[in-house]
Design a protein around this motif. Structure first.
Motif, PDB file in Angstrom:
ATOM      1  N   ASP A   1      -6.349  -4.130 -38.719  1.00  0.00           N
ATOM      2  CA  ASP A   1      -5.966  -3.354 -37.537  1.00  0.00           C
ATOM      3  C   ASP A   1      -7.166  -2.746 -36.825  1.00  0.00           C
TER       4      ASP A   1
ATOM      5  N   VAL B   1     -11.145   2.759 -43.584  1.00  0.00           N
ATOM      6  CA  VAL B   1     -10.187   2.296 -42.581  1.00  0.00           C
ATOM      7  C   VAL B   1      -8.843   2.981 -42.781  1.00  0.00           C
ATOM      8  N   VAL B   2      -8.160   3.193 -41.674  1.00  0.00           N
ATOM      9  CA  VAL B   2      -6.798   3.708 -41.713  1.00  0.00           C
ATOM     10  C   VAL B   2      -5.856   2.511 -41.669  1.00  0.00           C
TER      11      VAL B   2
ATOM     12  N   ALA C   1       0.291   5.752 -41.986  1.00  0.00           N
ATOM     13  CA  ALA C   1      -1.103   5.347 -41.798  1.00  0.00           C
ATOM     14  C   ALA C   1      -1.967   6.166 -42.752  1.00  0.00           C
TER      15      ALA C   1
ATOM     16  N   TYR D   1     -15.156  -6.622 -36.519  1.00  0.00           N
ATOM     17  CA  TYR D   1     -16.083  -5.527 -36.816  1.00  0.00           C
ATOM     18  C   TYR D   1     -17.508  -5.871 -36.381  1.00  0.00           C
TER      19      TYR D   1
ATOM     20  N   ASN E   1      -8.901   0.055 -37.408  1.00  0.00           N
ATOM     21  CA  ASN E   1      -8.991   1.513 -37.279  1.00  0.00           C
ATOM     22  C   ASN E   1      -9.978   2.056 -38.314  1.00  0.00           C
ATOM     23  N   SER E   2     -11.243   2.035 -37.966  1.00  0.00           N
ATOM     24  CA  SER E   2     -12.296   2.369 -38.920  1.00  0.00           C
ATOM     25  C   SER E   2     -12.946   3.707 -38.608  1.00  0.00           C
ATOM     26  N   ILE E   3     -13.492   4.324 -39.653  1.00  0.00           N
ATOM     27  CA  ILE E   3     -14.215   5.589 -39.540  1.00  0.00           C
ATOM     28  C   ILE E   3     -15.580   5.402 -40.191  1.00  0.00           C
TER      29      ILE E   3
END
Length: 323
Positions: free
Chosen positions: A288, A282-283, A36, A205, A290-292
Protein backbone atom coordinates in the motif's frame (compact mmCIF):
# COMPACT_ATOMS: atom_id res chain seq x y z
CA UNK A 1 25.63 -9.91 -7.10
CA UNK A 2 26.30 -10.30 -3.38
CA UNK A 3 25.57 -7.46 -0.99
CA UNK A 4 27.56 -6.62 2.11
CA UNK A 5 24.49 -7.79 3.97
CA UNK A 6 24.96 -11.37 2.79
CA UNK A 7 27.57 -11.90 5.48
CA UNK A 8 25.52 -10.57 8.40
CA UNK A 9 24.26 -13.19 10.85
CA UNK A 10 20.58 -13.92 10.33
CA UNK A 11 17.75 -13.99 12.83
CA UNK A 12 15.48 -16.79 13.96
CA UNK A 13 14.69 -18.60 10.75
CA UNK A 14 11.29 -20.18 10.24
CA UNK A 15 10.99 -23.68 8.86
CA UNK A 16 12.39 -23.27 5.38
CA UNK A 17 10.41 -25.65 3.20
CA UNK A 18 6.88 -24.30 3.49
CA UNK A 19 4.49 -22.18 1.46
CA UNK A 20 3.33 -20.09 4.41
CA UNK A 21 5.12 -18.43 7.31
CA UNK A 22 2.26 -19.04 9.74
CA UNK A 23 0.26 -21.81 8.07
CA UNK A 24 -2.82 -19.60 7.82
CA UNK A 25 -5.88 -20.23 5.67
CA UNK A 26 -6.26 -18.64 2.23
CA UNK A 27 -9.71 -17.37 3.26
CA UNK A 28 -10.92 -14.11 4.79
CA UNK A 29 -8.05 -11.68 4.24
CA UNK A 30 -10.18 -8.63 3.42
CA UNK A 31 -7.78 -5.90 4.43
CA UNK A 32 -10.23 -3.01 4.14
CA UNK A 33 -11.99 -4.55 7.15
CA UNK A 34 -8.80 -4.62 9.20
CA UNK A 35 -7.32 -1.81 11.34
CA UNK A 36 -4.31 0.06 9.95
CA UNK A 37 -1.46 -1.10 12.18
CA UNK A 38 2.16 0.08 12.10
CA UNK A 39 4.75 -2.63 11.57
CA UNK A 40 7.02 -3.30 14.56
CA UNK A 41 4.45 -1.77 16.93
CA UNK A 42 3.15 -3.70 19.93
CA UNK A 43 -0.04 -4.52 18.01
CA UNK A 44 1.73 -5.91 14.92
CA UNK A 45 1.77 -9.55 15.95
CA UNK A 46 0.05 -12.47 14.21
CA UNK A 47 -2.17 -13.17 17.22
CA UNK A 48 -3.61 -9.61 17.14
CA UNK A 49 -3.91 -8.73 13.44
CA UNK A 50 -4.29 -10.40 10.06
CA UNK A 51 -0.70 -10.97 8.92
CA UNK A 52 -1.80 -10.56 5.31
CA UNK A 53 -2.95 -7.03 6.11
CA UNK A 54 -0.20 -5.90 8.49
CA UNK A 55 3.44 -6.88 8.11
CA UNK A 56 4.11 -8.98 11.19
CA UNK A 57 7.27 -10.84 10.17
CA UNK A 58 9.71 -8.51 8.41
CA UNK A 59 8.40 -5.22 9.75
CA UNK A 60 11.57 -3.14 9.36
CA UNK A 61 11.75 -2.53 5.61
CA UNK A 62 14.84 -1.49 3.69
CA UNK A 63 14.59 0.00 0.21
CA UNK A 64 18.10 -0.56 -1.11
CA UNK A 65 20.03 0.88 -4.05
CA UNK A 66 23.37 0.31 -5.76
CA UNK A 67 25.89 2.71 -7.23
CA UNK A 68 27.89 0.69 -9.75
CA UNK A 69 30.21 1.93 -12.47
CA UNK A 70 29.97 -1.06 -14.82
CA UNK A 71 27.94 -4.24 -15.32
CA UNK A 72 30.42 -6.62 -16.92
CA UNK A 73 27.86 -7.45 -19.60
CA UNK A 74 28.12 -4.29 -21.68
CA UNK A 75 28.85 -6.37 -24.79
CA UNK A 76 25.42 -7.98 -24.38
CA UNK A 77 23.75 -4.58 -24.06
CA UNK A 78 23.30 -4.71 -20.28
CA UNK A 79 24.21 -1.21 -19.15
CA UNK A 80 23.52 1.26 -16.35
CA UNK A 81 20.87 3.99 -16.49
CA UNK A 82 22.23 7.54 -16.77
CA UNK A 83 22.21 9.74 -13.67
CA UNK A 84 20.64 7.17 -11.39
CA UNK A 85 21.41 4.70 -8.66
CA UNK A 86 19.96 1.30 -9.53
CA UNK A 87 17.41 -0.73 -7.62
CA UNK A 88 18.84 -3.40 -5.36
CA UNK A 89 15.76 -4.63 -3.53
CA UNK A 90 13.14 -4.29 -0.80
CA UNK A 91 14.21 -6.22 2.28
CA UNK A 92 12.14 -7.33 5.29
CA UNK A 93 14.34 -7.10 8.35
CA UNK A 94 13.04 -8.32 11.66
CA UNK A 95 12.14 -5.55 14.07
CA UNK A 96 15.35 -6.17 16.03
CA UNK A 97 17.48 -5.45 12.94
CA UNK A 98 18.33 -9.08 12.20
CA UNK A 99 16.81 -10.86 9.21
CA UNK A 100 15.83 -14.21 7.77
CA UNK A 101 16.27 -15.39 4.19
CA UNK A 102 14.92 -17.94 1.73
CA UNK A 103 11.89 -18.48 3.96
CA UNK A 104 9.91 -20.54 1.42
CA UNK A 105 11.88 -22.98 -0.72
CA UNK A 106 8.76 -23.81 -2.73
CA UNK A 107 9.26 -20.32 -4.22
CA UNK A 108 13.01 -20.58 -4.81
CA UNK A 109 13.87 -19.00 -8.20
CA UNK A 110 17.49 -18.01 -7.51
CA UNK A 111 19.94 -19.72 -9.91
CA UNK A 112 22.89 -19.08 -7.58
CA UNK A 113 21.67 -18.80 -3.98
CA UNK A 114 23.82 -16.57 -1.81
CA UNK A 115 24.31 -17.84 0.81
CA UNK A 116 23.56 -21.41 -0.23
CA UNK A 117 21.89 -22.35 3.05
CA UNK A 118 18.95 -20.72 4.80
CA UNK A 119 21.11 -19.64 7.74
CA UNK A 120 24.31 -18.89 5.87
CA UNK A 121 25.97 -21.58 7.99
CA UNK A 122 27.15 -25.04 6.90
CA UNK A 123 24.49 -26.75 9.04
CA UNK A 124 21.63 -24.70 7.58
CA UNK A 125 19.03 -26.06 5.17
CA UNK A 126 20.52 -26.18 1.68
CA UNK A 127 18.96 -23.76 -0.82
CA UNK A 128 18.97 -25.67 -4.13
CA UNK A 129 19.90 -23.65 -7.25
CA UNK A 130 16.92 -22.90 -9.47
CA UNK A 131 17.07 -24.45 -12.94
CA UNK A 132 13.72 -23.44 -14.46
CA UNK A 133 12.66 -20.59 -16.76
CA UNK A 134 14.06 -17.27 -15.58
CA UNK A 135 11.84 -15.23 -13.29
CA UNK A 136 11.40 -12.50 -15.91
CA UNK A 137 9.27 -14.90 -17.95
CA UNK A 138 6.79 -15.07 -15.05
CA UNK A 139 5.59 -11.57 -15.94
CA UNK A 140 4.75 -12.39 -19.55
CA UNK A 141 1.39 -14.13 -18.92
CA UNK A 142 0.31 -10.95 -17.11
CA UNK A 143 1.19 -8.86 -20.18
CA UNK A 144 3.69 -6.77 -18.20
CA UNK A 145 6.26 -6.23 -20.91
CA UNK A 146 6.45 -2.56 -19.93
CA UNK A 147 7.46 -3.63 -16.43
CA UNK A 148 10.15 -5.93 -17.84
CA UNK A 149 11.49 -3.07 -19.96
CA UNK A 150 11.68 -0.82 -16.89
CA UNK A 151 13.40 -3.50 -14.83
CA UNK A 152 16.00 -4.03 -17.54
CA UNK A 153 16.76 -0.32 -17.35
CA UNK A 154 16.87 0.26 -13.58
CA UNK A 155 17.12 -3.13 -11.81
CA UNK A 156 20.57 -4.05 -13.05
CA UNK A 157 22.84 -6.95 -12.15
CA UNK A 158 26.62 -6.89 -12.17
CA UNK A 159 28.41 -9.90 -13.60
CA UNK A 160 25.26 -11.81 -14.53
CA UNK A 161 21.93 -11.41 -16.35
CA UNK A 162 19.44 -9.05 -14.76
CA UNK A 163 16.81 -11.76 -14.36
CA UNK A 164 19.15 -13.82 -12.19
CA UNK A 165 19.38 -10.89 -9.78
CA UNK A 166 15.59 -10.47 -9.73
CA UNK A 167 15.22 -14.16 -8.90
CA UNK A 168 17.70 -13.75 -6.06
CA UNK A 169 15.91 -10.75 -4.58
CA UNK A 170 12.49 -12.38 -4.70
CA UNK A 171 13.56 -15.75 -3.33
CA UNK A 172 15.84 -14.49 -0.58
CA UNK A 173 13.72 -11.58 0.61
CA UNK A 174 10.11 -11.53 -0.65
CA UNK A 175 9.43 -14.97 0.84
CA UNK A 176 10.13 -13.55 4.31
CA UNK A 177 7.22 -11.07 4.31
CA UNK A 178 3.95 -12.11 5.91
CA UNK A 179 2.07 -9.89 3.44
CA UNK A 180 3.50 -11.61 0.34
CA UNK A 181 2.67 -15.05 1.74
CA UNK A 182 0.72 -17.21 -0.70
CA UNK A 183 -2.43 -17.59 1.46
CA UNK A 184 -2.84 -13.80 1.30
CA UNK A 185 -3.79 -14.08 -2.37
CA UNK A 186 -6.86 -16.19 -1.65
CA UNK A 187 -8.29 -19.33 -3.22
CA UNK A 188 -8.15 -17.85 -6.74
CA UNK A 189 -4.41 -17.22 -6.61
CA UNK A 190 -2.81 -17.06 -10.07
CA UNK A 191 0.64 -18.60 -10.30
CA UNK A 192 3.40 -16.00 -9.79
CA UNK A 193 0.95 -13.25 -8.84
CA UNK A 194 3.10 -12.79 -5.74
CA UNK A 195 6.20 -12.26 -7.89
CA UNK A 196 4.50 -9.51 -9.87
CA UNK A 197 3.20 -7.97 -6.66
CA UNK A 198 6.66 -7.91 -5.05
CA UNK A 199 8.39 -6.45 -8.09
CA UNK A 200 5.84 -3.65 -8.34
CA UNK A 201 6.13 -2.91 -4.63
CA UNK A 202 9.94 -2.78 -4.68
CA UNK A 203 9.77 -0.38 -7.62
CA UNK A 204 7.18 1.80 -5.87
CA UNK A 205 9.59 2.54 -3.01
CA UNK A 206 12.63 2.92 -5.27
CA UNK A 207 10.89 5.56 -7.37
CA UNK A 208 10.27 7.65 -4.25
CA UNK A 209 13.97 7.72 -3.41
CA UNK A 210 15.93 9.56 -6.15
CA UNK A 211 19.35 9.26 -4.52
CA UNK A 212 21.34 10.60 -7.47
CA UNK A 213 19.10 13.67 -7.74
CA UNK A 214 19.21 14.35 -4.00
CA UNK A 215 23.00 14.26 -4.00
CA UNK A 216 23.17 16.34 -7.15
CA UNK A 217 21.12 19.07 -5.45
CA UNK A 218 23.98 19.43 -2.95
CA UNK A 219 26.57 19.43 -5.76
CA UNK A 220 27.66 15.93 -4.81
CA UNK A 221 28.23 14.45 -8.25
CA UNK A 222 30.14 11.43 -9.55
CA UNK A 223 33.78 12.30 -10.12
CA UNK A 224 37.02 10.46 -10.72
CA UNK A 225 38.99 13.28 -9.08
CA UNK A 226 36.88 14.96 -6.38
CA UNK A 227 36.48 13.20 -3.04
CA UNK A 228 33.74 13.59 -0.46
CA UNK A 229 33.18 13.19 3.26
CA UNK A 230 30.64 10.73 4.63
CA UNK A 231 28.88 13.41 6.68
CA UNK A 232 28.21 15.39 3.47
CA UNK A 233 26.59 12.44 1.73
CA UNK A 234 24.72 10.96 4.66
CA UNK A 235 23.62 14.38 5.87
CA UNK A 236 22.16 15.38 2.51
CA UNK A 237 20.29 12.09 2.12
CA UNK A 238 18.96 12.31 5.69
CA UNK A 239 17.75 15.85 5.00
CA UNK A 240 15.82 14.74 1.91
CA UNK A 241 14.54 11.42 3.25
CA UNK A 242 13.67 12.45 6.78
CA UNK A 243 15.83 9.81 8.49
CA UNK A 244 19.47 8.71 8.38
CA UNK A 245 20.07 6.01 5.74
CA UNK A 246 22.81 3.41 5.70
CA UNK A 247 25.60 4.34 3.29
CA UNK A 248 27.69 1.41 2.11
CA UNK A 249 31.20 1.50 0.69
CA UNK A 250 33.52 -0.96 -0.99
CA UNK A 251 37.13 -0.57 -2.08
CA UNK A 252 40.26 -0.18 0.06
CA UNK A 253 40.16 0.72 3.72
CA UNK A 254 41.09 4.34 4.30
CA UNK A 255 43.98 3.54 6.63
CA UNK A 256 45.60 1.48 3.84
CA UNK A 257 45.38 4.26 1.23
CA UNK A 258 48.14 6.77 0.57
CA UNK A 259 46.04 9.55 2.11
CA UNK A 260 45.24 7.50 5.19
CA UNK A 261 48.82 6.40 5.71
CA UNK A 262 50.06 9.99 5.31
CA UNK A 263 47.55 11.10 7.95
CA UNK A 264 48.50 8.19 10.23
CA UNK A 265 44.78 7.41 10.30
CA UNK A 266 43.18 4.57 12.23
CA UNK A 267 39.96 4.89 10.18
CA UNK A 268 39.43 1.44 8.65
CA UNK A 269 36.23 2.28 6.77
CA UNK A 270 35.96 1.58 3.04
CA UNK A 271 36.41 4.37 0.52
CA UNK A 272 34.22 3.80 -2.58
CA UNK A 273 30.49 4.64 -2.43
CA UNK A 274 28.49 1.58 -3.49
CA UNK A 275 25.10 1.37 -1.72
CA UNK A 276 22.38 3.27 0.11
CA UNK A 277 19.72 1.59 2.27
CA UNK A 278 16.62 3.52 3.36
CA UNK A 279 14.90 2.12 6.47
CA UNK A 280 11.18 2.42 7.19
CA UNK A 281 8.17 1.03 8.99
CA UNK A 282 4.87 0.63 7.15
CA UNK A 283 1.24 1.01 8.09
CA UNK A 284 -0.68 -2.02 6.86
CA UNK A 285 0.77 -3.86 3.87
CA UNK A 286 4.03 -2.76 2.23
CA UNK A 287 2.11 -2.99 -1.06
CA UNK A 288 0.00 0.00 0.00
CA UNK A 289 3.02 2.28 0.24
CA UNK A 290 2.21 3.87 3.60
CA UNK A 291 5.74 4.14 4.97
CA UNK A 292 7.37 6.07 7.80
CA UNK A 293 11.12 6.77 7.55
CA UNK A 294 13.27 5.57 10.45
CA UNK A 295 16.99 5.87 11.09
CA UNK A 296 19.23 3.04 9.94
CA UNK A 297 20.25 0.55 12.58
CA UNK A 298 23.79 0.70 13.93
CA UNK A 299 26.31 0.64 12.37
CA UNK A 300 24.81 2.94 9.75
CA UNK A 301 27.78 2.83 7.39
CA UNK A 302 30.73 0.75 6.26
CA UNK A 303 32.46 3.86 4.91
CA UNK A 304 35.42 5.81 6.21
CA UNK A 305 34.49 8.92 8.17
CA UNK A 306 37.69 10.90 7.58
CA UNK A 307 37.42 14.18 5.70
CA UNK A 308 37.60 13.70 1.94
CA UNK A 309 37.99 9.93 2.26
CA UNK A 310 35.23 8.83 -0.13
CA UNK A 311 35.18 8.34 -3.89
CA UNK A 312 31.87 8.57 -5.78
CA UNK A 313 33.20 7.38 -9.10
CA UNK A 314 31.83 8.13 -12.56
CA UNK A 315 30.47 5.22 -14.60
CA UNK A 316 33.01 3.52 -16.84
CA UNK A 317 32.93 4.83 -20.44
CA UNK A 318 30.61 2.64 -22.49
CA UNK A 319 28.75 1.33 -19.43
CA UNK A 320 25.81 3.75 -19.56
CA UNK A 321 22.67 3.17 -21.59
CA UNK A 322 22.79 5.19 -24.80
CA UNK A 323 26.60 5.12 -24.93
Amino acid sequence: MVSIKSIVFVGTLVSAVKASLYGESNQNHTCILEPAVLSCSAQATPDQVDSCCTETYGGLLLSTQFWNTYTGLEAQGQKLPPNSFTLHGLWPDLCNGLYDQYCDLTRQYDPAPSPNTTTGLPNGTVVPPYRGPNIGTFLEPFGRYDLLDWMNKYWINQGGPNHDFWGHEFSKHATCYSTFDLPCYGPEYVEHEDVLDFFQTAIKYYKRLPTWEWLNEAKIVPSNSTTYTLSQIQGQLAKKYGAVPYVGCSGPRYNTTAAGIAANSTDSGRTVISEVWYYMHVVGRPQDGNSIPVNATSPNTSCAKAKGALHYYEPTPGSVQGS
